[in-house]
Motif scaffolding. Structure first.
Motif, PDB file in Angstrom:
ATOM      1  N   GLU A   1      90.877 -42.471  49.503  1.00  0.00           N
ATOM      2  CA  GLU A   1      91.401 -41.814  50.692  1.00  0.00           C
ATOM      3  C   GLU A   1      91.043 -42.603  51.941  1.00  0.00           C
ATOM      4  N   PRO A   2      91.915 -42.585  52.943  1.00  0.00           N
ATOM      5  CA  PRO A   2      91.602 -43.274  54.203  1.00  0.00           C
ATOM      6  C   PRO A   2      90.520 -42.519  54.966  1.00  0.00           C
ATOM      7  N   VAL A   3      89.741 -43.250  55.738  1.00  0.00           N
ATOM      8  CA  VAL A   3      88.683 -42.657  56.555  1.00  0.00           C
ATOM      9  C   VAL A   3      89.078 -42.828  58.018  1.00  0.00           C
ATOM     10  N   ALA A   4      89.255 -41.728  58.704  1.00  0.00           N
ATOM     11  CA  ALA A   4      89.703 -41.779  60.102  1.00  0.00           C
ATOM     12  C   ALA A   4      88.542 -42.044  61.052  1.00  0.00           C
ATOM     13  N   GLY A   5      88.857 -42.723  62.160  1.00  0.00           N
ATOM     14  CA  GLY A   5      87.871 -42.935  63.217  1.00  0.00           C
ATOM     15  C   GLY A   5      86.810 -43.966  62.919  1.00  0.00           C
ATOM     16  N   VAL A   6      87.080 -44.850  61.973  1.00  0.00           N
ATOM     17  CA  VAL A   6      86.111 -45.896  61.632  1.00  0.00           C
ATOM     18  C   VAL A   6      86.778 -47.258  61.776  1.00  0.00           C
TER      19      VAL A   6
END
Length: 293
Positions: free
Chosen positions: A177-182
């Motif tokens: 899954e993608p990790v937001a805000g990184v």
């Protein structure tokens, strides 16, 4: 009298012949004039064409010599932080509570690659043990006129690292899954590994910030009958840690914020580092657990 008549006829015949010869000469001369003019015109055009060709060749040569040499956008980040100092004390206590210190990986150039690992074993004797292993790897790419910008090279390596994390032999219940805000992009990969030492939960988070790629590997296991750690808990801790590492990368480059460096781009475009994995200091979860169990 007859002789006088013959003489007159002879004179008239001579005059006619002279006029005929004169007319023929005039026709020949008249015909020769256009030929000469045409020849002169062709000669004049040929000279102009040669001059134009020479001018075109000169201009082309001048244009070629004046063309600029190939350029590439300079890399945004010029350095990376010490991998063993990218995580705060509290974060390390949460992820690897029994780890005494980090083990720095070998590197031929500390400005382009670095890694550090922490191993934690909470041994409760017959009640079992909780094992944790954490590894942080950083790889920075410089811009290269033949290979492309540092950011482009880092993006390619980021994709390779994510794919490698998804391709571990024996992985079960794999989830990505993608990790937001990184940084500019980040992906988390989790899966289970069943080994003779116990059941391992693996978390790999890969993040890219400008021309730097960070790979964080974190796994845990309950050994000797101890309960297997929660995958969700490990995932949250791993994502918390990757944010700190990305922030440390920006801080190491004149305090720029993650993904938007305030430092000026490097003026030189040197050869970029190899795209090989920088996780040389780390080992597979099962091997790490086997050594510490």
């Amino acid at each position: 009298m007859q002789r006088a008549v013959k003489r007159d006829e002879h004179d008239r015949r001579d005059q006619r012949e002279q006029r005929a010869r004169g007319l023929r000469r005039a026709v020949v001369c008249a015909a020769a004039v256009p030929v000469m003019l045409i020849a002169a015109g062709c000669s004049s055009d040929s000279g102009s064409g040669d001059k134009a060709a020479d001018d075109g060749s000169t201009k082309s040569s001048a244009s070629s010599s004046a063309s600029p040499s190939p350029t590439v956008q300079a890399a945004a980040y010029k350095s990376i932080p010490d991998a063993c100092k990218v995580l705060g004390k509290k974060t390390l206590e949460d992820l690897a509570p029994k780890a005494k210190s980090g083990k720095k990986g070998s590197s031929d150039d500390a400005s382009t690659r670095g890694s550090c690992s922490w191993s934690s074993l909470d041994n409760n004797g017959v009640k079992g043990s909780q094992f944790r292993w954490l590894n942080v790897s950083l790889l920075r790419f410089e811009s290269d006129v033949t290979r492309g910008s540092g950011e482009k090279l880092a993006q390619g390596y980021f994709e390779t690292q994510v794919q490698d994390a998804k391709s571990v032999s024996g992985a079960k219940s794999l989830k990505s899954e993608p990790v937001a805000g990184v940084g500019d992009q980040a992906t988390a990969v989790r899966y289970d590994l069943k080994k003779k030492e116990g059941s391992f939960k693996q978390e790999t988070v890969v993040a890219r910030v400008e021309n730097v790629v960070v790979t964080l590997d974190y796994n845990g296991a309950g050994l000797a009958g101890e309960k297997t750690p929660s995958a969700d808990t490990l995932n949250k801790l791993a994502q918390k840690a990757i944010k700190e590492v990305v922030a440390a990368v920006a801080e190491a480059n004149d305090g720029g914020s993650a993904g938007t460096p305030s430092s000026a781009p490097s003026k030189s475009a040197s050869k970029s580092p190899s795209g090989s994995s920088s996780k040389a200091a780390s080992s597979s979860p099962s091997k790490s657990a086997a050594k510490k169990s």
